[in-house]
Each structure stands twice: as C-alpha cells, then as structure tokens.
Design an enzyme around this catalytic site. Structure first.
Site, PDB file in Angstrom:
ATOM      1  N   GLU A 174      13.757  12.709   1.061  1.00 56.69           N
ATOM      2  CA  GLU A 174      12.568  11.920   1.414  1.00 56.69           C
ATOM      3  C   GLU A 174      11.376  12.838   1.660  1.00 56.69           C
ATOM      4  OE1 GLU A 174      10.832   8.536   4.460  1.00 56.69           O
ATOM      5  OE2 GLU A 174      12.991   8.715   4.169  1.00 56.69           O
TER       6      GLU A 174
ATOM      7  N   GLU B 220       8.615  17.216   5.858  1.00 58.15           N
ATOM      8  CA  GLU B 220       7.433  16.758   6.599  1.00 58.15           C
ATOM      9  C   GLU B 220       6.638  17.983   7.030  1.00 58.15           C
ATOM     10  OE1 GLU B 220       4.579  15.070   7.826  1.00 58.15           O
ATOM     11  OE2 GLU B 220       6.048  13.503   7.417  1.00 58.15           O
TER      12      GLU B 220
ATOM     13  N   ASP C 110       5.416  22.298   2.725  1.00 57.34           N
ATOM     14  CA  ASP C 110       4.806  21.502   1.656  1.00 57.34           C
ATOM     15  C   ASP C 110       5.883  21.028   0.685  1.00 57.34           C
ATOM     16  OD1 ASP C 110       3.103  20.462  -0.317  1.00 57.34           O
ATOM     17  OD2 ASP C 110       2.871  22.407  -1.272  1.00 57.34           O
TER      18      ASP C 110
ATOM     19  N   ASP D   1      -0.011   9.017   2.063  1.00 52.45           N
ATOM     20  CA  ASP D   1      -1.452   8.865   2.283  1.00 52.45           C
ATOM     21  C   ASP D   1      -2.081   8.288   1.012  1.00 52.45           C
ATOM     22  OD1 ASP D   1      -4.216   9.226   2.702  1.00 52.45           O
ATOM     23  OD2 ASP D   1      -3.848  10.952   4.003  1.00 52.45           O
TER      24      ASP D   1
ATOM     25  N   LYS E 102     -10.401   6.415  -1.013  1.00 52.22           N
ATOM     26  CA  LYS E 102     -11.725   6.613  -1.644  1.00 52.22           C
ATOM     27  C   LYS E 102     -11.525   7.143  -3.064  1.00 52.22           C
ATOM     28  CE  LYS E 102     -14.271   7.418   2.604  1.00 52.22           C
ATOM     29  NZ  LYS E 102     -14.769   8.427   3.540  1.00 52.22           N
TER      30      LYS E 102
ATOM     31  N   ASP F 132       1.620   0.249   1.089  1.00 49.21           N
ATOM     32  CA  ASP F 132       0.995  -1.013   1.524  1.00 49.21           C
ATOM     33  C   ASP F 132      -0.456  -1.075   1.024  1.00 49.21           C
ATOM     34  OD1 ASP F 132       0.332   1.116   3.199  1.00 49.21           O
ATOM     35  OD2 ASP F 132      -0.093  -0.183   4.908  1.00 49.21           O
TER      36      ASP F 132
ATOM     37  N   LYS G  20       8.341  -1.031  12.000  1.00 43.74           N
ATOM     38  CA  LYS G  20       7.572  -1.895  12.914  1.00 43.74           C
ATOM     39  C   LYS G  20       6.191  -2.167  12.332  1.00 43.74           C
ATOM     40  CE  LYS G  20       9.586  -0.684  17.369  1.00 43.74           C
ATOM     41  NZ  LYS G  20       9.498   0.280  18.481  1.00 43.74           N
ATOM     42  N   PHE G  21       5.618  -1.126  11.786  1.00 47.57           N
ATOM     43  CA  PHE G  21       4.289  -1.201  11.176  1.00 47.57           C
ATOM     44  C   PHE G  21       4.293  -2.232  10.033  1.00 47.57           C
ATOM     45  CE2 PHE G  21       2.630   0.613   7.170  1.00 47.57           C
ATOM     46  CZ  PHE G  21       1.272   0.533   7.392  1.00 47.57           C
ATOM     47  N   GLU G  22       5.384  -2.216   9.262  1.00 49.23           N
ATOM     48  CA  GLU G  22       5.512  -3.133   8.129  1.00 49.23           C
ATOM     49  C   GLU G  22       5.699  -4.579   8.607  1.00 49.23           C
ATOM     50  OE1 GLU G  22       8.196  -3.080   4.100  1.00 49.23           O
ATOM     51  OE2 GLU G  22       8.416  -1.430   5.505  1.00 49.23           O
TER      52      GLU G  22
END
Length: 226
Positions: free
Chosen positions: A56, A81, A108, A131, A135, A167, A205-207
């Site tokens: 992941e 991460e 990285d 991320d 823009k 999302d 939770k965010f989802e």
C-alpha cells in the site's frame, strides 16, 4: 548518478509526533520497519514465509492497513508512508494487534518500488485516497501517471491487481484515462470504468461521513495481464 524524481507527488508536512507515536517508533521500528535500500529485498526472508504480498502506497495513519493485515493473516502487507506521525501511529496499532504480517517503509514510494521491491513480487498494489492535486497546474504531481503505472506493472505478478480509490471525481477520471491507455493491464470493472468497493478495503470514518453527505468514492481495479 542516483535516481532522482524531479516532480514529487507529495509535500512533506512534518506534523508533531505525539508521545505515543514517538514511543511506537522507538520500540516497534526494529520489528516492523524496513529501510530503503538500492537492491531488492528478499520478501520471503523479510516475512519468514512465502505468501502473497500486498503493498500500500501512502497509508496515512495506517488504520485501514492494520485492519486489512489483521483480516487477512494468509497475506503479507507492506505499507509506504513519508509522514512520520502516520508511521508511528501505524506501528503502535500493528504492535497492539500483535501482527506478524506487516512491514513499513518511511520513504518515497517511487524510490522504494524502483529499487527495494523485486520485479513480479507483488500480488496487489493499493493506492487509496492519494493527494488529488485538484488545481489544474498541479495535475502533473498526481502519482498516477503513465511512467509510474509501468513501474508498478514490473513489480506486479501476472494476474496481480492495482487497486485505486479516490473521492475526487476528476482524479477518478484521470486514473481511468491513464489506466485505459496503459499497456499490459485489463480493467476488472464489468462496465469498463469503476468497481464497487471490495470487501477487503475497509470503509474509513472519513468515507462514511462523505457518504452521509452524498459524496462519491470511486474504486478502480486493473489486473496485470502481460
């Protein structure tokens, strides 16, 4: 000349470590931590067995990664991460769950994949909620690009799966476009676009909050076919 990427897909925002996160890094890194190296790791040696390996990229605070590793003891998991607080949180949760099938890089992801992961060694690569760089002028920073996808293809076994979730609809469309043009991959979606969230990807939770507000989430799964 050492390999350098000119455009990074992340910004290193070093948040403050909590005491618990620092303790987890001090106490559990020797067990769960993997150091970036310029030659491929021997993964069966790392985990002490031969099992399918799920990698992941950008696991955040590691909650869903730990949950997946707990739910699938027959698989081995590697998380990458760059943000130290997230790494500390993940190590703490992994130790609390007494997991033996999880290891973590703090580095990285592109460099880890290129140098430290052997070709055809992964059964799945996961990229959940990267991320979106929403823009237009920042779209070149999005990690899902043609070159990156071909790097992943080398690392996946034939039949291995690249699973993405976002999302941001615009990023979902971008991912779909890049993957449809990528040689060597086949879309696992029956409608040739998106798939339902598979059971193995925990609902965050965010989802859940987003669903209540009517926000969409798009999952894409592509299999390496050659």
């Amino acid at each position: 000349m050492p390999y350098m990427r000119k455009i990074r897909s992340f910004v290193l925002r070093e948040g403050r470590l909590t005491k618990g996160q620092q303790n987890a890094l001090d106490n559990h890194w020797p067990v769960y931590g993997l150091a970036y190296q310029a030659s491929p790791l021997n993964l069966p040696e790392v985990f002490g067995r031969s099992a399918p390996v799920v990698l992941e990229i950008g696991f955040g605070m590691g909650k869903s990664l730990v949950e997946m590793a707990k739910n699938a003891p027959e698989q081995d998991f590697i998380g990458i991460e760059v943000h130290k607080p997230g790494v500390g949180a993940c190590l703490g949760d992994a130790a609390a769950a007494e997991l033996s099938n999880l290891r973590v890089f703090e580095h990285d992801a592109v460099e880890v994949l290129k140098d430290s992961i052997a070709d055809t060694s992964l059964s799945t690569v996961q990229l959940f909620f990267p991320d979106p760089w929403h823009k237009k002028r920042h779209h070149k920073r999005r990690i899902v690009q043609a070159d990156f996808v071909q790097l992943l293809r080398q690392k996946l076994q034939i039949g291995g799966v690249f699973h993405m979730a976002t999302d941001w609809q615009n990023y979902a469309e971008h991912m779909l476009q890049v993957m449809q043009a990528a040689p060597g991959f086949s879309n696992l979606s029956a409608s040739n676009d998106y798939v339902e969230r598979p059971e193995q990807r925990p609902l965050t939770k965010f989802e859940q909050r987003g669903q209540r507000l009517g926000h969409g989430v798009w999952d894409l799964m592509f299999e390496r076919i050659n």
